[in-house]
Motif scaffolding. Structure first.
Motif, PDB file in Angstrom:
ATOM      1  N   PRO A 101       0.842  -1.196   0.000  1.00 56.83           N
ATOM      2  CA  PRO A 101       0.000   0.000   0.000  1.00 56.83           C
ATOM      3  C   PRO A 101       0.882   1.252   0.000  1.00 56.83           C
ATOM      4  O   PRO A 101       2.051   1.211   0.376  1.00 56.83           O
ATOM      5  N   VAL A 102       0.295   2.371  -0.399  1.00 61.59           N
ATOM      6  CA  VAL A 102       1.034   3.626  -0.501  1.00 61.59           C
ATOM      7  C   VAL A 102       0.279   4.696   0.281  1.00 61.59           C
ATOM      8  O   VAL A 102      -0.936   4.801   0.184  1.00 61.59           O
ATOM      9  N   GLY A 103       1.020   5.469   1.061  1.00 60.01           N
ATOM     10  CA  GLY A 103       0.453   6.621   1.754  1.00 60.01           C
ATOM     11  C   GLY A 103      -0.697   6.292   2.682  1.00 60.01           C
ATOM     12  O   GLY A 103      -0.557   5.473   3.605  1.00 60.01           O
ATOM     13  N   VAL A 104      -1.840   6.894   2.404  1.00 62.80           N
ATOM     14  CA  VAL A 104      -3.009   6.743   3.272  1.00 62.80           C
ATOM     15  C   VAL A 104      -3.558   5.309   3.250  1.00 62.80           C
ATOM     16  O   VAL A 104      -4.294   4.913   4.145  1.00 62.80           O
ATOM     17  N   GLN A 105      -3.178   4.547   2.250  1.00 58.57           N
ATOM     18  CA  GLN A 105      -3.622   3.155   2.176  1.00 58.57           C
ATOM     19  C   GLN A 105      -3.106   2.346   3.377  1.00 58.57           C
ATOM     20  O   GLN A 105      -3.772   1.416   3.837  1.00 58.57           O
ATOM     21  N   TRP A 106      -1.921   2.726   3.891  1.00 58.21           N
ATOM     22  CA  TRP A 106      -1.403   2.064   5.090  1.00 58.21           C
ATOM     23  C   TRP A 106      -2.321   2.339   6.279  1.00 58.21           C
ATOM     24  O   TRP A 106      -2.568   1.459   7.111  1.00 58.21           O
ATOM     25  N   ALA A 107      -2.837   3.560   6.371  1.00 54.08           N
ATOM     26  CA  ALA A 107      -3.762   3.908   7.456  1.00 54.08           C
ATOM     27  C   ALA A 107      -5.055   3.105   7.333  1.00 54.08           C
ATOM     28  O   ALA A 107      -5.601   2.638   8.343  1.00 54.08           O
ATOM     29  N   LEU A 108      -5.538   2.919   6.099  1.00 48.42           N
ATOM     30  CA  LEU A 108      -6.737   2.108   5.893  1.00 48.42           C
ATOM     31  C   LEU A 108      -6.487   0.662   6.306  1.00 48.42           C
ATOM     32  O   LEU A 108      -7.340   0.026   6.936  1.00 48.42           O
ATOM     33  N   CYS A 109      -5.314   0.147   5.964  1.00 46.24           N
ATOM     34  CA  CYS A 109      -4.971  -1.228   6.360  1.00 46.24           C
ATOM     35  C   CYS A 109      -4.837  -1.336   7.878  1.00 46.24           C
ATOM     36  O   CYS A 109      -5.264  -2.327   8.479  1.00 46.24           O
ATOM     37  N   GLY A 110      -4.254  -0.321   8.511  1.00 41.09           N
ATOM     38  CA  GLY A 110      -4.152  -0.315   9.976  1.00 41.09           C
ATOM     39  C   GLY A 110      -5.516  -0.290  10.627  1.00 41.09           C
ATOM     40  O   GLY A 110      -5.772  -0.995  11.616  1.00 41.09           O
ATOM     41  N   ALA A 111      -6.422   0.518  10.090  1.00 43.42           N
ATOM     42  CA  ALA A 111      -7.785   0.570  10.627  1.00 43.42           C
ATOM     43  C   ALA A 111      -8.479  -0.776  10.440  1.00 43.42           C
ATOM     44  O   ALA A 111      -9.185  -1.251  11.339  1.00 43.42           O
ATOM     45  N   ALA A 112      -8.278  -1.406   9.284  1.00 45.30           N
ATOM     46  CA  ALA A 112      -8.868  -2.723   9.031  1.00 45.30           C
ATOM     47  C   ALA A 112      -8.311  -3.762  10.000  1.00 45.30           C
ATOM     48  O   ALA A 112      -9.051  -4.632  10.488  1.00 45.30           O
ATOM     49  N   LEU A 113      -7.009  -3.667  10.312  1.00 38.79           N
ATOM     50  CA  LEU A 113      -6.406  -4.588  11.280  1.00 38.79           C
ATOM     51  C   LEU A 113      -7.045  -4.414  12.655  1.00 38.79           C
ATOM     52  O   LEU A 113      -7.371  -5.409  13.328  1.00 38.79           O
ATOM     53  N   LEU A 114      -7.256  -3.172  13.073  1.00 37.22           N
ATOM     54  CA  LEU A 114      -7.881  -2.918  14.374  1.00 37.22           C
ATOM     55  C   LEU A 114      -9.329  -3.389  14.410  1.00 37.22           C
ATOM     56  O   LEU A 114      -9.776  -3.963  15.412  1.00 37.22           O
TER      57      LEU A 114
END
Length: 174
Positions: free
Chosen positions: A63-76
Motif C-alpha cells: 500500500p502507498v500513503g493513506v492506504q497504510w492507514a486504511l490497512c491499519g484501521a482494518a487490522l484494528l
C-alpha cells in the motif's frame, strides 16, 4: 427520472448465493453442538500462516500513503471482531483430565454471517460505479489484514481464557 431495475442475472446470483449460504449454515449449525478438543499449543498456527500470507501479499503489492492507514484501521477492526468472536466460543475443562474442549456458539456464527452480509453490501460502496471508488488491491489488502487481526485476536482471547480455566481447576499446590 429514470427508474433503475435490477438485472435478472444479478438476482439469480443472489438467490444462488443465499441457497448455498443456507446449506452451509445448516451444516455448520448441526456441527456446532459437538464438543471438539482444544489444543492451546496449536492456536498459533493459523495466525502464523495468515501472517505469512499477508506479508507476501503486502510485500508484492505494498500500500502507498493513506492506504497504510486504511490497512491499519482494518487490522484494528479485525482484532476487535476477533476478540469478540473469541469471547463467544464456549470452552470447557474436564476437571479430572484437565483436557480442554470447545464448542462454537451461535453468536460466533451470527457474527460471521453479519461480516459476510456487510461485505456483500460493501460492493455497492467500492469499486467501479461505487460511492467510495477504492482500488481493488487496496480493498483486498484491507480484507487480508482484517482477517489477520480477526484470527489472531480470536486465538489470543481463547488462549488466555483457556489458561485461566485450566488454572482454576488445578489444585493450588500443583
Amino acid at each position: 427520472m429514470p427508474v433503475h431495475t435490477a438485472d435478472p442475472k444479478q438476482w439469480i446470483g443472489y438467490v444462488i448465493a443465499a441457497v448455498i449460504m443456507s446449506f452451509v449454515l445448516a451444516f455448520r449449525m448441526r456441527r456446532m453442538s459437538r464438543l471438539r478438543p482444544l489444543k492451546i499449543e496449536r492456536l498459533w498456527i493459523v495466525p502464523a500462516l495468515f501472517l505469512a500470507l499477508a506479508s507476501v501479499i503486502l510485500f508484492e503489492f505494498p500500500p502507498v500513503g493513506v492506504q497504510w492507514a486504511l490497512c491499519g484501521a482494518a487490522l484494528l477492526v479485525g482484532a476487535a471482531l476477533g476478540w469478540q468472536r473469541g469471547k463467544l466460543m464456549h470452552i470447557e475443562v474436564d476437571p479430572q483430565t484437565h483436557e480442554l474442549n470447545q464448542r462454537a456458539s451461535a453468536g460466533a456464527l451470527i457474527l460471521l454471517v453479519a461480516l459476510v452480509a456487510v461485505r456483500i453490501g460493501a460492493r455497492n460502496l467500492v469499486g467501479q460505479g461505487g460511492v467510495l471508488h477504492i482500488n481493488a488491491l487496496v480493498l483486498a489488502d484491507m480484507l487480508i489484514v482484517m482477517a489477520l487481526g480477526l484470527f489472531t485476536a480470536q486465538r489470543i482471547e481463547i488462549y488466555l481464557r483457556a489458561r485461566r480455566l485450566i488454572a482454576s481447576v488445578r489444585p493450588a499446590n500443583a
